[in-house]
Design an enzyme around this catalytic site. Structure first.
Site, PDB file in Angstrom:
ATOM      1  N   GLU A 228     -27.343  20.147 -66.495  1.00  0.00           N
ATOM      2  CA  GLU A 228     -26.139  20.692 -65.885  1.00  0.00           C
ATOM      3  C   GLU A 228     -25.298  19.543 -65.349  1.00  0.00           C
ATOM      4  O   GLU A 228     -25.823  18.633 -64.707  1.00  0.00           O
ATOM      5  CB  GLU A 228     -26.481  21.638 -64.737  1.00  0.00           C
ATOM      6  CG  GLU A 228     -27.280  22.867 -65.132  1.00  0.00           C
ATOM      7  CD  GLU A 228     -27.599  23.740 -63.927  1.00  0.00           C
ATOM      8  OE1 GLU A 228     -26.705  24.487 -63.496  1.00  0.00           O
ATOM      9  OE2 GLU A 228     -28.721  23.643 -63.412  1.00  0.00           O
ATOM     10  N   ASP A 247     -36.241  26.751 -59.736  1.00  0.00           N
ATOM     11  CA  ASP A 247     -35.001  27.373 -60.183  1.00  0.00           C
ATOM     12  C   ASP A 247     -34.885  27.437 -61.698  1.00  0.00           C
ATOM     13  O   ASP A 247     -34.315  28.388 -62.237  1.00  0.00           O
ATOM     14  CB  ASP A 247     -33.805  26.608 -59.607  1.00  0.00           C
ATOM     15  CG  ASP A 247     -32.484  27.314 -59.846  1.00  0.00           C
ATOM     16  OD1 ASP A 247     -32.395  28.520 -59.528  1.00  0.00           O
ATOM     17  OD2 ASP A 247     -31.540  26.676 -60.353  1.00  0.00           O
ATOM     18  N   HIS A 252     -36.894  29.716 -66.863  1.00  0.00           N
ATOM     19  CA  HIS A 252     -36.160  29.496 -68.109  1.00  0.00           C
ATOM     20  C   HIS A 252     -36.890  28.576 -69.086  1.00  0.00           C
ATOM     21  O   HIS A 252     -37.061  28.900 -70.264  1.00  0.00           O
ATOM     22  CB  HIS A 252     -34.783  28.900 -67.805  1.00  0.00           C
ATOM     23  CG  HIS A 252     -33.911  29.770 -66.968  1.00  0.00           C
ATOM     24  ND1 HIS A 252     -33.944  31.145 -67.037  1.00  0.00           N
ATOM     25  CD2 HIS A 252     -32.960  29.472 -66.045  1.00  0.00           C
ATOM     26  CE1 HIS A 252     -33.057  31.643 -66.194  1.00  0.00           C
ATOM     27  NE2 HIS A 252     -32.462  30.653 -65.582  1.00  0.00           N
TER      28      HIS A 252
END
Length: 515
Positions: A228, A247, A252
């Protein structure tokens, strides 16, 4: 434009969104519902009930959402009458869900709305709320008999994070099981709703080109990156209690690993697919303290530049404790101890304030035992073939191979065979939330996490968190705009000189070395 198809006729129902005045509802849920409405995939008898603490009238709530749909939907509204028709299906109820008396009033309102809309007592309860309410709201729903299925359906959808560690995840699962059956519970991970993630299954199991070589004999190592370029934005308070490992990796990236590594199910069904993913999680080699020291890297970004623009360090971000030890970058080297993958390293990496925002999987094939041809050295070329699966953005697949350079001799050059979704006849992929919401409406939980998968993932992550908490692996720093600390490159050096550095566009990925 891309269109998704439902698995059947969706029954009349009311979708209740708790936390409806928040960011998730405005940016993702309502725009996705509009996109489904535009494709005529929603039932004619259908309602949306927003619930939240913010004091709003139904009319003011609709006005907010009209702006959200215009700004965030894949299908921009062009017909005002059509948008008005959609907005008329939306209602709002303001209350505090922790107040039992207020919840009783809410339950009465829900039943009254159901009768007026003729939605046959079918409800989906979507918890777009802070995790602190994940136990409270289902308990209150049960207290007011909104969990009972009597010839109708009652489903609850829960966003990540599902638990803070294994203990809290087990506690939350137990609490949910006390009120809802597993087939009523939908733990959402929007990565599973992405077309490119689902396409991994098809790429593997529908193509004899890949499946026979999808094993330790032919594959050298696998990289999974979710980078990111953004910082924590307005989520500093939440992120500081979470960190990159919780997170991103616990959900994910482990999910992507599970899909890449799973065995072929006997049939494509909800239970069989999820069984195979859980088997992968259960085969992850546990990490002791020494493994954590050798096979993990954690770091925190400091001030730097993103595309030439100066950005602050993590400790200067709003809502972040200036003494925080929360990691914004995490990298792991892990192994799957089963027949297919024994001793093949899987490298997982995620971070904020990296040069570009990309999620992709790179499967690196083993080199041939004898090099017959002279290879032209390129600064960014990698030895061996590789399959790049780009999840986002510029979704597609790239197969990297060597071919002969034109001219005399047999010098080889790296080239790529590419497929991009943008090359198809439609210009937009359906959003992840479109697919997942429609699946829930149809009672299909294939692309949702099961309770045992969540717990198995936490079982692998917990020892890493514990070792980090006791400083068995140091918290490093890296400048914003870089690819993380040098230790991350050292982590992968047993397999490659460095990580595959993704570009913002698939066709310029890595070989061109452009960010």
């Amino acid at each position: 434009m891309g269109k998704i198809s439902g698995s059947g006729t969706v029954a009349p129902h009311i979708l209740v969104i708790f936390g409806a005045s928040g960011d998730l509802a405005a940016r993702k849920l309502i725009p996705s519902l509009w996109d489904l409405f535009e494709q005529e995939l929603l039932p004619r008898t259908f309602g949306i009930l927003g619930a939240g603490r913010t004091a709003l009238s139904t009319e003011s709530f609709r006005a907010r959402l009209a702006e959200a749909v215009t700004k965030h939907a894949v299908r921009t509204p062009h017909d005002p009458a059509r948008l008005t028709e959609f907005l008329q299906k939306i209602h709002y109820f303001s209350f505090d869900p922790t107040d039992s008396v207020a919840f009783a009033d809410f339950a009465t309102y829900v039943r009254t709305l159901d009768q007026s809309l003729h939605t046959e007592g079918n409800f989906i309860f979507y918890l777009a709320t802070p995790p602190s309410l994940y136990e409270t709201i289902p308990t209150q729903l049960a207290m007011h008999h909104l969990n009972r299925e009597q010839g109708n359906f009652r489903r609850v959808v829960i966003e990540k994070p599902f638990g803070y560690n294994l203990e809290t995840a087990q506690h939350l699962n137990a609490s949910l099981r006390a009120h809802f059956q597993e087939n009523q519970t939908y733990r959402i991970d929007h990565y599973l709703g992405k077309e490119t993630v689902q396409n991994i299954l098809v790429t593997r199991f529908a193509n004899p080109l890949f499946e026979p070589t999808w094993n330790r004999t032919h594959i050298d190592y696998v990289e999974i990156t979710a980078s990111e370029s953004l910082g924590v934005e307005n989520r500093g308070g939440y992120y500081d209690q979470s960190g990159a490992l919780r997170d991103m990796i616990q959900n994910h990236l482990l999910l992507l690993l599970g899909i890449i590594a799973m065995e072929a199910p006997a049939v494509v069904s909800s239970s069989r697919l999820r069984d195979e993913i859980v088997k992968v999680f259960d085969c992850l080699r546990p990490m002791g303290e020494r493994d954590v020291m050798q096979h993990t890297v954690r770091a925190q970004y400091v001030a730097g530049k993103i595309r030439g623009v100066a950005v602050p360090g993590y400790l200067e971000e709003s809502g972040v404790d200036p003494r925080s030890c929360t990691e914004t970058f995490a990298a792991l080297k892990c192994y799957i101890d089963n027949w297919r993958w024994m001793d093949v390293p899987f490298y997982l990496r995620t971070g904020k304030r990296l040069p570009t925002g990309v999620t992709e999987v790179i499967v690196h094939y083993r080199t041939l035992p004898i090099a017959l041809f002279e290879h032209i050295e390129r600064p960014c070329a990698r030895e061996g073939n590789a399959l790049v699966i780009r999840i986002q953005p510029d979704e597609g697949i790239q197969l990297k191979i060597d071919l002969k350079e034109p001219g005399a001799g047999f010098k080889t050059i790296p080239v790529s065979v590419d497929f991009q979704y943008s090359a198809l006849t439609y210009s937009h992929l359906p959003s992840a939330y479109e697919r997942l919401l429609l699946d829930c409406m149809n009672g299909d939980n294939t692309l949702y996490h099961r309770d045992d998968a969540v717990e198995s993932a936490w079982r692998f992550i917990d020892p890493i968190l514990a070792a980090w908490k006791s400083n068995k692996s140091p918290l490093l720093t890296y400048p914003a705009g870089s690819w993380g600390p040098k230790a991350a490159d050292d982590l992968i050096k047993g397999s490659a000189p460095r990580w595959h550095h993704p570009s913002s566009t698939l066709l310029s990925d890595d070989f061109a070395c452009r960010l």
